[in-house]
Design a protein around this motif. Structure first.
Motif, PDB file in Angstrom:
ATOM      1  N   ALA A 157       0.832  -1.211   0.000  1.00 20.37           N
ATOM      2  CA  ALA A 157       0.000   0.000   0.000  1.00 20.37           C
ATOM      3  C   ALA A 157       0.862   1.254   0.000  1.00 20.37           C
ATOM      4  O   ALA A 157       0.611   2.186  -0.769  1.00 20.37           O
ATOM      5  CB  ALA A 157      -0.938   0.000   1.212  1.00 20.37           C
ATOM      6  N   SER A 158       1.884   1.272   0.828  1.00 22.34           N
ATOM      7  CA  SER A 158       2.757   2.440   0.892  1.00 22.34           C
ATOM      8  C   SER A 158       3.460   2.671  -0.433  1.00 22.34           C
ATOM      9  O   SER A 158       3.541   3.800  -0.919  1.00 22.34           O
ATOM     10  CB  SER A 158       3.793   2.275   2.001  1.00 22.34           C
ATOM     11  OG  SER A 158       3.157   2.267   3.249  1.00 22.34           O
ATOM     12  N   ARG A 159       3.959   1.609  -1.047  1.00 19.12           N
ATOM     13  CA  ARG A 159       4.669   1.752  -2.326  1.00 19.12           C
ATOM     14  C   ARG A 159       3.729   2.215  -3.433  1.00 19.12           C
ATOM     15  O   ARG A 159       4.122   3.001  -4.292  1.00 19.12           O
ATOM     16  CB  ARG A 159       5.337   0.442  -2.732  1.00 19.12           C
ATOM     17  CG  ARG A 159       6.430  -0.017  -1.786  1.00 19.12           C
ATOM     18  CD  ARG A 159       7.601   0.961  -1.725  1.00 19.12           C
ATOM     19  NE  ARG A 159       8.639   0.473  -0.855  1.00 19.12           N
ATOM     20  CZ  ARG A 159       8.839   0.897   0.379  1.00 19.12           C
ATOM     21  NH1 ARG A 159       8.070   1.822   0.891  1.00 19.12           N
ATOM     22  NH2 ARG A 159       9.809   0.407   1.110  1.00 19.12           N
ATOM     23  N   PHE A 201      -0.311   6.165  -7.035  1.00 19.02           N
ATOM     24  CA  PHE A 201      -1.657   5.612  -6.935  1.00 19.02           C
ATOM     25  C   PHE A 201      -2.404   6.445  -5.901  1.00 19.02           C
ATOM     26  O   PHE A 201      -1.852   6.774  -4.850  1.00 19.02           O
ATOM     27  CB  PHE A 201      -1.627   4.160  -6.445  1.00 19.02           C
ATOM     28  CG  PHE A 201      -1.448   3.135  -7.528  1.00 19.02           C
ATOM     29  CD1 PHE A 201      -2.422   2.185  -7.766  1.00 19.02           C
ATOM     30  CD2 PHE A 201      -0.292   3.107  -8.289  1.00 19.02           C
ATOM     31  CE1 PHE A 201      -2.248   1.232  -8.742  1.00 19.02           C
ATOM     32  CE2 PHE A 201      -0.107   2.162  -9.269  1.00 19.02           C
ATOM     33  CZ  PHE A 201      -1.088   1.215  -9.504  1.00 19.02           C
ATOM     34  N   ASN A 202      -3.641   6.805  -6.183  1.00 20.16           N
ATOM     35  CA  ASN A 202      -4.411   7.499  -5.155  1.00 20.16           C
ATOM     36  C   ASN A 202      -4.995   6.455  -4.198  1.00 20.16           C
ATOM     37  O   ASN A 202      -4.871   5.241  -4.421  1.00 20.16           O
ATOM     38  CB  ASN A 202      -5.474   8.416  -5.777  1.00 20.16           C
ATOM     39  CG  ASN A 202      -6.526   7.665  -6.560  1.00 20.16           C
ATOM     40  OD1 ASN A 202      -6.993   6.603  -6.165  1.00 20.16           O
ATOM     41  ND2 ASN A 202      -6.909   8.226  -7.698  1.00 20.16           N
ATOM     42  N   ALA A 218      -6.944   1.119  -2.638  1.00 26.83           N
ATOM     43  CA  ALA A 218      -7.994   0.306  -2.005  1.00 26.83           C
ATOM     44  C   ALA A 218      -8.463  -0.792  -2.941  1.00 26.83           C
ATOM     45  O   ALA A 218      -8.668  -1.939  -2.526  1.00 26.83           O
ATOM     46  CB  ALA A 218      -9.169   1.191  -1.586  1.00 26.83           C
ATOM     47  N   HIS A 219      -8.607  -0.459  -4.211  1.00 27.87           N
ATOM     48  CA  HIS A 219      -9.055  -1.443  -5.194  1.00 27.87           C
ATOM     49  C   HIS A 219      -8.036  -2.581  -5.324  1.00 27.87           C
ATOM     50  O   HIS A 219      -8.409  -3.756  -5.327  1.00 27.87           O
ATOM     51  CB  HIS A 219      -9.290  -0.768  -6.547  1.00 27.87           C
ATOM     52  CG  HIS A 219      -9.715  -1.717  -7.612  1.00 27.87           C
ATOM     53  ND1 HIS A 219     -10.994  -2.234  -7.659  1.00 27.87           N
ATOM     54  CD2 HIS A 219      -9.039  -2.245  -8.654  1.00 27.87           C
ATOM     55  CE1 HIS A 219     -11.082  -3.047  -8.689  1.00 27.87           C
ATOM     56  NE2 HIS A 219      -9.905  -3.070  -9.310  1.00 27.87           N
ATOM     57  N   VAL A 220      -6.761  -2.226  -5.413  1.00 31.28           N
ATOM     58  CA  VAL A 220      -5.708  -3.244  -5.536  1.00 31.28           C
ATOM     59  C   VAL A 220      -5.709  -4.166  -4.317  1.00 31.28           C
ATOM     60  O   VAL A 220      -5.571  -5.382  -4.440  1.00 31.28           O
ATOM     61  CB  VAL A 220      -4.324  -2.583  -5.717  1.00 31.28           C
ATOM     62  CG1 VAL A 220      -3.201  -3.600  -5.587  1.00 31.28           C
ATOM     63  CG2 VAL A 220      -4.244  -1.870  -7.061  1.00 31.28           C
ATOM     64  N   LEU A 221      -5.881  -3.582  -3.135  1.00 32.67           N
ATOM     65  CA  LEU A 221      -5.837  -4.376  -1.897  1.00 32.67           C
ATOM     66  C   LEU A 221      -7.162  -5.064  -1.579  1.00 32.67           C
ATOM     67  O   LEU A 221      -7.229  -5.873  -0.660  1.00 32.67           O
ATOM     68  CB  LEU A 221      -5.417  -3.489  -0.724  1.00 32.67           C
ATOM     69  CG  LEU A 221      -4.003  -2.920  -0.805  1.00 32.67           C
ATOM     70  CD1 LEU A 221      -3.742  -1.983   0.366  1.00 32.67           C
ATOM     71  CD2 LEU A 221      -2.965  -4.025  -0.844  1.00 32.67           C
ATOM     72  N   HIS A 272       1.103   4.618   4.017  1.00 33.34           N
ATOM     73  CA  HIS A 272       1.826   5.655   4.731  1.00 33.34           C
ATOM     74  C   HIS A 272       2.321   6.684   3.720  1.00 33.34           C
ATOM     75  O   HIS A 272       3.106   6.362   2.837  1.00 33.34           O
ATOM     76  CB  HIS A 272       2.991   5.055   5.520  1.00 33.34           C
ATOM     77  CG  HIS A 272       2.553   3.964   6.428  1.00 33.34           C
ATOM     78  ND1 HIS A 272       1.875   4.216   7.605  1.00 33.34           N
ATOM     79  CD2 HIS A 272       2.627   2.624   6.319  1.00 33.34           C
ATOM     80  CE1 HIS A 272       1.591   3.071   8.187  1.00 33.34           C
ATOM     81  NE2 HIS A 272       2.026   2.092   7.433  1.00 33.34           N
ATOM     82  N   LEU A 273       1.835   7.888   3.849  1.00 33.76           N
ATOM     83  CA  LEU A 273       2.187   8.933   2.911  1.00 33.76           C
ATOM     84  C   LEU A 273       3.553   9.510   3.257  1.00 33.76           C
ATOM     85  O   LEU A 273       3.850   9.754   4.424  1.00 33.76           O
ATOM     86  CB  LEU A 273       1.144  10.045   2.926  1.00 33.76           C
ATOM     87  CG  LEU A 273      -0.275   9.622   2.591  1.00 33.76           C
ATOM     88  CD1 LEU A 273      -1.225  10.792   2.787  1.00 33.76           C
ATOM     89  CD2 LEU A 273      -0.361   9.102   1.175  1.00 33.76           C
TER      90      LEU A 273
END
Length: 74
Positions: free
Chosen positions: A25-27, A33-34, A39-42, A55-56
């Motif tokens: 998610a962080s990468r 990626f917004n 969220a869609h990928v995960l 983590h931004l």
């Protein structure tokens, strides 16, 4: 070789396989990626869940904000 065995063989004792989701998610966010795309990928139906994972990078946020301000000043 299983991932758990590879982690053990590497001598890493504070890692969980689930940590890969946080890193992914962080990468994704760090690579433009917004949160909705991430969220869609995960597979998250709730964006709040994604926000806990992604983590931004403060530097990236600052650079994007500067770019917005610069466009207004042009």
């Amino acid at each position: 070789m299983s991932i758990r065995r590879a982690i053990a063989n590497a001598g890493i004792d504070d890692f969980r396989v689930h940590d890969f989701r946080h890193t992914c998610a962080s990468r994704l966010v760090q690579n433009s990626f917004n949160l909705k795309e991430t969220a869609h990928v995960l597979g998250h139906s709730n964006i709040g869940t994604t926000m806990r994972y992604a983590h931004l990078e403060q530097t990236q946020v600052a650079e994007k904000m500067k770019a917005v301000i610069d466009r207004f000043n042009d």
